[in-house]
Design an enzyme around this catalytic site. Structure first.
Site, PDB file in Angstrom:
ATOM      1  N   ALA A   1     -38.735 -17.433  -2.213  1.00 43.98           N
ATOM      2  CA  ALA A   1     -37.874 -16.615  -1.598  1.00 43.98           C
ATOM      3  C   ALA A   1     -37.407 -15.274  -2.585  1.00 43.98           C
ATOM      4  CB  ALA A   1     -36.627 -16.853  -0.544  1.00 43.98           C
TER       5      ALA A   1
ATOM      6  N   GLY B   1     -40.476 -20.306  -0.175  1.00 46.33           N
ATOM      7  CA  GLY B   1     -40.544 -19.710   1.066  1.00 46.33           C
ATOM      8  C   GLY B   1     -42.298 -19.306   0.885  1.00 46.33           C
TER       9      GLY B   1
ATOM     10  N   GLU C   1     -43.986 -22.063   2.752  1.00 44.50           N
ATOM     11  CA  GLU C   1     -43.549 -22.085   3.817  1.00 44.50           C
ATOM     12  C   GLU C   1     -44.778 -20.901   4.418  1.00 44.50           C
ATOM     13  OE1 GLU C   1     -39.246 -23.298   5.161  1.00 44.50           O
ATOM     14  OE2 GLU C   1     -39.297 -21.793   3.177  1.00 44.50           O
TER      15      GLU C   1
ATOM     16  N   GLU D   1     -36.777 -25.876  -3.155  1.00 46.57           N
ATOM     17  CA  GLU D   1     -35.017 -25.262  -2.826  1.00 46.57           C
ATOM     18  C   GLU D   1     -33.964 -26.790  -3.421  1.00 46.57           C
ATOM     19  OE1 GLU D   1     -37.975 -22.827   0.588  1.00 46.57           O
ATOM     20  OE2 GLU D   1     -38.427 -24.996  -1.428  1.00 46.57           O
TER      21      GLU D   1
END
Length: 683
Positions: free
Chosen positions: A63, A102, A105, A125
C-alpha cells in the site's frame, strides 16, 4: 484507462497491467486504474477470464503508507476486490518481484495465483504497528490454515514462491521469464473449468479454518510461545484476534472485525511510532549540503586493519557484498584466529540452511590475509579497527598516509575519540572519515558515518552510499565524544549509577527499564559485558572499581551487580548490595524514599532526551529522527516508543523540562525553546 493502467485482450483472456513505478504501490491512482480496468474487462463479452499483473520490476509491493491516517479517497481496495471476486470470470494474479502487504491482499482476492520462482510474498504490516487491513487476516487463514497464517502475519517475513506454493498460498509456479505466457495458459485452463462449475472464491473457503473453530487454546499457546518477541507491541495481539475471527465468524463479519482492530492500531501511539521510524530510517541518507551532483567514489577493494572481533565483523560486511578485503594483523596467530572466526560464523550460517557451502567458500576467497600494512597501498578504502587509544590511532594514520594511494579513503572505527585529531596525523584530512560500526559489526544495522571538519563531500557521500551497499542504515554524525548513539545513551548509564546509590536496587532499576521496553537494564548489561571493561584504570574510587577489586567481573567471573548460577540465571547479590551501600556512604549520597517505575524511567531517560537535544542543537545530528534511528538500531531502544525524541514529544516537552529541573539538571536550550513555544522534535 488512466496513465498507470492498460488493458489488452489475447483470445479469451483480458490482461490488466498496472505500471506505477517504482513499486506499483496501491495509492489512489492505482486503485482507480484497477477499478476501471476490471470493470472494462468484466463488461467485455469476448473476455472469459482475466490476468492481473504489473509492469516494471515488481507486482504490487504494498500500500501507499503515506495515505495512512489521511482522508479516504475512493475507490478503496474492498471495492476493487469486489470486482476481482466476481463469479463470472476467473481472475489470475501473475506475481513477480514482491507481492507485499496490500499487494498480496490483492492477489488473495483473485481466484488463483501464479508466480515465478524468484517472487516473494508477505504481509509486513506488523512492522508498521498495524495489521493487514484489506482482508489479509481473513483470506490468508482460509488458504493456509490458522497456525501458518499466525506465523506469516505476526512475523511480517517474506516467503519465497516455492514455499508459498507448498503452503497453498500460490497455486502454480511459472517458468522464469515466461510469466505472461504461463499466466495466460493457466487462465485459459480456468476458463474451461469455470464453464462447468463456477470457481470458488478464497472468501468462501472454510476447510482450512474449520479445524481451529472453537479452539481458543491455539491462540493462547501461540501468544505464550511468542511472549518475548511480542513484548511491548500492540499489533501482534490484534493480529491474533483478527485471525481468530476468521475461524469463528463468517467472512463479512470477520472483515468488519479486522477493520475495527486495524483502526484501533492506526490510532495507537505504538503504530504512530513505528510508522515514524519507517520514514525516519529512509531519511538518514538525505544530507542537505550534498546534492545529487556529488557522486560517491567507487569502492572496489577494502583494507581492514585489525582482525579482532570488530575487524572481523567489519570484514564480513564487505565479503557479503562481494567486495574483496585485505585483512591485516600484526602477527600470524592473531590473523589466523580472526580468519578462523569469520569462517566459523559463515559455516554456522550454512549449517542453519541460510547459505550454501559454495557461498561460504566464495566469501572466504575474497579475503587476502596480510601481516604488512604495505599491502594496503592499492585499496580504495582502509578501515582502522584497533584498540581505542588516541596515540595508537594517530601513529597508524600517519603510517597509512604514506602507504595509501592518492584518493583512497582513510576511515576510523573509533567509537569515542576525536576524528579531527586522528585526521591531523595525515597530510590528507579531507580523505579521513569515521565509519563507526556497532558490535557485532556483521549483525548490527547501524553505521555512524562521522564527518570531520575537513572531510570532503565526495568522501561523505561515499560513506553514506557504502552503508546502503553493505546493508547498513547510515546516520551522519559530526565530531564529538561518542558521536550520536554512544553520547546520548551514555547519560542513561550515568543516571542509573547515581540512582542506585539513592535507594533503588539494581534489579528495581533494571526491571523498570526492561518493562519500558529495553532488552535488559543497565546493570544486567554491564554484568554481561564485564565490569572490568570500565572498572579498571581510574585514579578515583568508583562503584565499578570497588566491585572489580573484589574480583566481581560480572557473568564471566564471580558475579557483578547480580549473582549467577551455573546456567547464568541472575539473583540479587548481598555482596553487591553491601558494596553499593558502602560506596553510597563514601559519596554522601542522599537516600530517596519509595520510587516508582515511572520515576525510575524519568530519572534515567529524561537526561537522554536532554543530551539528544544538545546533540541536535550543536549540529552533531542533522535531524531529530536521525538520533532516534541511531538509538533504536544501535542500542535497541524500543521501536514502539519511536526513540528518545519521538518519546519526548509523546510525554510532553514541558513535563521533561520540569523533570530535569527537579533533578537539578539544566535543560538544553533547544529543549526549553521547544517546550515554551509548544514545538515538537518529531511531530
Amino acid at each position: 484507462m488512466s496513465s498507470v493502467g492498460s488493458v489488452e485482450v489475447v483470445g479469451q483472456v483480458g490482461i490488466l497491467t498496472i505500471d506505477n513505478p517504482p513499486v506499483n504501490a496501491l495509492g489512489h491512482a492505482v486503485r482507480a486504474a484497477l477499478f476501471d480496468g476490471l470493470k472494462t474487462l468484466i463488461a467485455n463479452a469476448q473476455v472469459k477470464g482475466i490476468v492481473l499483473t504489473c509492469a516494471d520490476r515488481t507486482f504490487f509491493a504494498g500500500a501507499d503508507i503515506s495515505e495512512l491516517g489521511q482522508p479516504f479517497r475512493e475507490p478503496g481496495l474492498n471495492e476493487v476486490f469486489d470486482l476481482l471476486e466476481n463469479r463470472e470470470k476467473p481472475v489470475v494474479a501473475a506475481i513477480f518481484g514482491t507481492a507485499l502487504g496490500g499487494g498480496l491482499e490483492t492477489a488473495l482476492a483473485c481466484h488463483r495465483r501464479i508466480a515465478v520462482p524468484s517472487a516473494k510474498v508477505g504481509l509486513p504490516e506488523v512492522h508498521l504497528g498495524v495489521l493487514p487491513g484489506a482482508g489479509g487476516t481473513q483470506r490468508l487463514p482460509r488458504l493456509v490454515g490458522v497456525e501458518a497464517a499466525l506465523d506469516i502475519i505476526t512475523s511480517g517475513k517474506s516467503i519465497a514462491a516455492k514455499k508459498a506454493l507448498g503452503l497453498g498460498l500460490i497455486d502454480k509456479l511459472a517458468e522464469e521469464g515466461r510469466l505472461r505466457e504461463d499466466a495466460i495458459a493457466y487462465c485459459e485452463a480456468l476458463i474451461a473449468e469455470n464453464a462447468t462449475a463456477p470457481l470458488d472464491r478464497v472468501r468462501d473457503r472454510q476447510d482450512k479454518v474449520e479445524a481451529a473453530r472453537g479452539k481458543p487454546e491455539i491462540y493462547a499457546e501461540f501468544l505464550k510461545k511468542n511472549a518475548r518477541a511480542f513484548r511491548g507491541f500492540k499489533a501482534p495481539f490484534n493480529i491474533v484476534k483478527a485471525v481468530e475471527a476468521a475461524a469463528e465468524l463468517d467472512f463479512d463479519a470477520g472483515i468488519k472485525r479486522e477493520w475495527e482492530l486495524f483502526d484501533e492500531l492506526v490510532q495507537s501511539t505504538e503504530s504512530a511510532a513505528q510508522r515514524y521510524f519507517f520514514f525516519a530510517e529512509r531519511s538518514t541518507t538525505k544530507v542537505p549540503d550534498i546534492g545529487k551532483d556529488v557522486k560517491p567514489l567507487p569502492i572496489n577493494s577494502v583494507g581492514v586493519l585489525g582482525a579482532g572481533t570488530m575487524g572481523g565483523g567489519i570484514t564480513m560486511n564487505f565479503l557479503n557484498a562481494g567486495i574483496p578485503v585485505t585483512l591485516v594483523e600484526t602477527n600470524q596467530a592473531a590473523l589466523d584466529r580472526g580468519i578462523g572466526v569469520i569462517r566459523k560464523n559463515y559455516e554456522n550460517t550454512a549449517a542453519k540452511g541460510r547459505m550454501t557451502q559454495e557461498q561460504v567458500e566464495q566469501r572466504m576467497a575474497l579475503i587476502t590475509p596480510s601481516l604488512s600494512k604495505g599491502d594496503l597501498g592499492e585499496v580504495d578504502l582502509i578501515i582502522e579497527a584497533v584498540f581505542e587509544e588516541m596515540g595508537l590511532k594517530k601513529e597508524i594514520f600517519g603510517e597509512l598516509d604514506k602507504i595509501a594511494k592518492k584518493g583512497a579513503i582513510l576511515a576510523s572505527n573509533t567509537s569515542f575519540l576525536d576524528l579531527n585529531e586522528i585526521a591531523s596525523a595525515t597530510s590528507r584530512p579531507e580523505d579521513v572519515i569515521g565509519l563507526h560500526f556497532f558490535s557485532p559489526a556483521n549483525i548490527m544495522r547501524l553505521l555512524e558515518v562521522v564527518r570531520g571538519a575537513e572531510t570532503r563531500p565526495e568522501v561523505v557521500a561515499t560513506g553514506m552510499n557504502l552503508g546502503k551497499i553493505i546493508g547498513k542504515v547510515p546516520v551522519l554524525s559530526g565530531v564529538c565524544p561518542g558521536f550520536i548513539a554512544n553520547r546520548v545513551m551514555a547519560v542513561r548509564g550515568y543516571a542509573a549509577d547515581q540512582l542506585v546509590l539513592e535507594g533503588p536496587t539494581p534489579q528495581a532499576i533494571d526491571k523498570a527499564l526492561y518493562d519500558y521496553g529495553f532488552a535488559m537494564g543497565p546493570f544486567a548489561m554491564i554484568d554481561l559485558v564485564g565490569l572490568d571493561v570500565i572498572g579498571r584504570g581510574s585514579n578515583e574510587r568508583t562503584l565499578y572499581g570497588d566491585l572489580v577489586a573484589l574480583d566481581r567481573l560480572g557473568q564471566k567471573k564471580n558475579g557483578g551487580f547480580y549473582d549467577y548460577d551455573e546456567n547464568r540465571r541472575a539473583t540479587p547479590s548481598p555482596v553487591a548490595a553491601k558494596v553499593i551501600a558502602d560506596f553510597a556512604a563514601f559519596k554522601g549520597a542522599q537516600t530517596r524514599g519509595d520510587i516508582t517505575d515511572e520515576e525510575i524511567v524519568a530519572t534515567t531517560l529524561y537526561p537522554v532526551v536532554n543530551e539528544a537535544a544538545k546533540v541536535l542543537e550543536e549540529g552533531i545530528a542533522l535531524r531529530a529522527s536521525d538520533i532516534d534511528v541511531a538509538c533504536i538500531l544501535g542500542y535497541n531502544w524500543p521501536v514502539y516508543t519511536g526513540g528518545p525524541m519521538f518519546w519526548a514529544d509523546t510525554v510532553g516537552l514541558p513535563k521533561i523540562v520540569e523533570g530535569l529541573k527537579a533533578m537539578g539538571m539544566e535543560p538544553a536550550k533547544l529543549l526549553v525553546e521547544k517546550a515554551q513555544s509548544g514545538g515538537s522534535f518529531t511531530r
